[in-house]
Design a protein around this motif. Sequence first.
Motif, PDB file in Angstrom:
ATOM      1  N   GLU A  48       0.758  -1.148   0.112  1.00  0.00           N
ATOM      2  CA  GLU A  48       0.054  -0.171   0.086  1.00  0.00           C
ATOM      3  C   GLU A  48       0.896   1.322  -0.253  1.00  0.00           C
ATOM      4  OE1 GLU A  48      -3.511   2.115   0.070  1.00  0.00           O
ATOM      5  OE2 GLU A  48      -3.224   0.089  -0.589  1.00  0.00           O
ATOM      6  N   VAL A  49       1.858   1.200   0.686  1.00  0.00           N
ATOM      7  CA  VAL A  49       2.849   2.481   0.660  1.00  0.00           C
ATOM      8  C   VAL A  49       3.649   2.678  -0.399  1.00  0.00           C
ATOM      9  CG1 VAL A  49       5.171   3.437   1.976  1.00  0.00           C
ATOM     10  CG2 VAL A  49       3.234   2.540   3.341  1.00  0.00           C
ATOM     11  N   ASN A  50       3.804   1.808  -1.115  1.00  0.00           N
ATOM     12  CA  ASN A  50       4.364   1.692  -2.326  1.00  0.00           C
ATOM     13  C   ASN A  50       3.651   2.126  -3.573  1.00  0.00           C
ATOM     14  OD1 ASN A  50       6.603   0.549  -4.549  1.00  0.00           O
ATOM     15  ND2 ASN A  50       4.782  -0.475  -5.107  1.00  0.00           N
ATOM     16  N   ARG A  51       2.299   1.838  -3.650  1.00  0.00           N
ATOM     17  CA  ARG A  51       1.278   2.306  -4.202  1.00  0.00           C
ATOM     18  C   ARG A  51       1.000   3.574  -4.000  1.00  0.00           C
ATOM     19  NH1 ARG A  51      -3.487   3.744  -4.631  1.00  0.00           N
ATOM     20  NH2 ARG A  51      -4.005   3.098  -2.405  1.00  0.00           N
ATOM     21  N   LYS A  52       1.021   4.048  -3.017  1.00  0.00           N
ATOM     22  CA  LYS A  52       0.412   5.402  -2.770  1.00  0.00           C
ATOM     23  C   LYS A  52       1.719   6.390  -3.013  1.00  0.00           C
ATOM     24  CE  LYS A  52      -2.734   4.850   1.129  1.00  0.00           C
ATOM     25  NZ  LYS A  52      -3.010   5.073   2.735  1.00  0.00           N
ATOM     26  N   PHE A  53       2.846   6.043  -2.970  1.00  0.00           N
ATOM     27  CA  PHE A  53       4.154   6.801  -3.109  1.00  0.00           C
ATOM     28  C   PHE A  53       4.070   6.904  -4.713  1.00  0.00           C
ATOM     29  CE2 PHE A  53       8.260   6.506  -4.973  1.00  0.00           C
ATOM     30  CZ  PHE A  53       8.577   7.434  -4.880  1.00  0.00           C
ATOM     31  N   LEU A  54       4.097   5.673  -5.276  1.00  0.00           N
ATOM     32  CA  LEU A  54       4.008   5.794  -7.011  1.00  0.00           C
ATOM     33  C   LEU A  54       3.182   6.631  -7.539  1.00  0.00           C
ATOM     34  CD1 LEU A  54       5.317   2.251  -7.693  1.00  0.00           C
ATOM     35  CD2 LEU A  54       6.480   4.364  -8.141  1.00  0.00           C
ATOM     36  N   THR A  55       1.752   6.600  -7.000  1.00  0.00           N
ATOM     37  CA  THR A  55       0.601   7.386  -7.399  1.00  0.00           C
ATOM     38  C   THR A  55       0.877   8.708  -7.318  1.00  0.00           C
ATOM     39  OG1 THR A  55      -1.002   5.700  -6.825  1.00  0.00           O
ATOM     40  CG2 THR A  55      -1.833   8.210  -7.088  1.00  0.00           C
ATOM     41  N   ASN A  56       1.643   9.179  -5.878  1.00  0.00           N
ATOM     42  CA  ASN A  56       1.886  10.745  -5.633  1.00  0.00           C
ATOM     43  C   ASN A  56       3.079  11.039  -6.534  1.00  0.00           C
ATOM     44  OD1 ASN A  56      -0.320  11.755  -3.683  1.00  0.00           O
ATOM     45  ND2 ASN A  56       0.501   9.870  -2.508  1.00  0.00           N
ATOM     46  N   PHE A  57       3.882  10.287  -6.527  1.00  0.00           N
ATOM     47  CA  PHE A  57       5.182  10.884  -7.274  1.00  0.00           C
ATOM     48  C   PHE A  57       4.916  10.885  -8.573  1.00  0.00           C
ATOM     49  CE2 PHE A  57       9.402  10.205  -9.025  1.00  0.00           C
ATOM     50  CZ  PHE A  57      10.166  11.287  -8.216  1.00  0.00           C
ATOM     51  N   PHE A  58       4.211  10.085  -9.338  1.00  0.00           N
ATOM     52  CA  PHE A  58       3.757  10.148 -10.809  1.00  0.00           C
ATOM     53  C   PHE A  58       2.694  10.739 -11.227  1.00  0.00           C
ATOM     54  CE2 PHE A  58       7.162   6.860 -10.449  1.00  0.00           C
ATOM     55  CZ  PHE A  58       8.105   7.424 -11.190  1.00  0.00           C
ATOM     56  N   THR A  59       1.725  11.390 -10.469  1.00  0.00           N
ATOM     57  CA  THR A  59       0.436  11.843 -10.653  1.00  0.00           C
ATOM     58  C   THR A  59       0.689  13.100 -10.143  1.00  0.00           C
ATOM     59  OG1 THR A  59      -0.574   9.751 -10.890  1.00  0.00           O
ATOM     60  CG2 THR A  59      -2.086  11.962 -10.831  1.00  0.00           C
TER      61      THR A  59
END
Length: 165
Positions: A48-59
Motif C-alpha cells: 500500500e505504501v509503495n502504491r501510494k508513493f508511486l501514485t503521488n510521485f507520478f501523478t
Amino acid sequence: MLGFIAAAVFIVYAFSLRTQLQEVRGNQSNYEEKIASLSSIQNTEALEVNRKFLTNFFTYQTTAERYKNIKSFMTDQGYKATHPSGMELPNSDQSVQSSMVGLKPFEYQSSKTEAEFFNEFKLSTEFNNVTNTKTVIVKTFLVYVKEQGWRIDDVEFVGQLTGRE
C-alpha cells in the motif's frame, strides 16, 4: 507393592507429559496463526505504501506539488534519492503534468523489515502541451521504520519498455 507404586507414579507422569504436550501444540498453532496474520499485515502495508508513493510521485500538476505529496512516505535518504540529479528541489510551478495508470507491482521481500518492488506502469507526461506516454519500470526499496511503518528508502528508474505503447 513397590511395583504398584512405581506403576502409579509412571501413569501420573505419563498423563502429565501428555497434558503438557497438548498445551504446547495448542500454543504452537496459536502462535503460527499470529505470525501468519502479522506477515500478511506487513506485506499489505508495504504494498500500500509503495502504491501510494508511486501514485503521488507520478501523478501531479506541478513539480512542487509532487515533492510535497511524497514526503510522508519517505525516509530522508529516499526523499533525497527522488531529487533530480541530487540537486535541490525545483520550486517552480512550471506546466509539467504527469499521470500514471496500470500499476503492476512485483514484490521481493528480503526480510521482515525490507522489501523491494519492481513496478511497471504507463506514464503520461505533458510538458508545454506535448504529451508523451511510455511504459516504464521503477524499482522501489522500502524499509520498516519503528513507530512509523513502511517507508520508501530508495527509488531507481530502471527504464522503459519498447513495443508496449
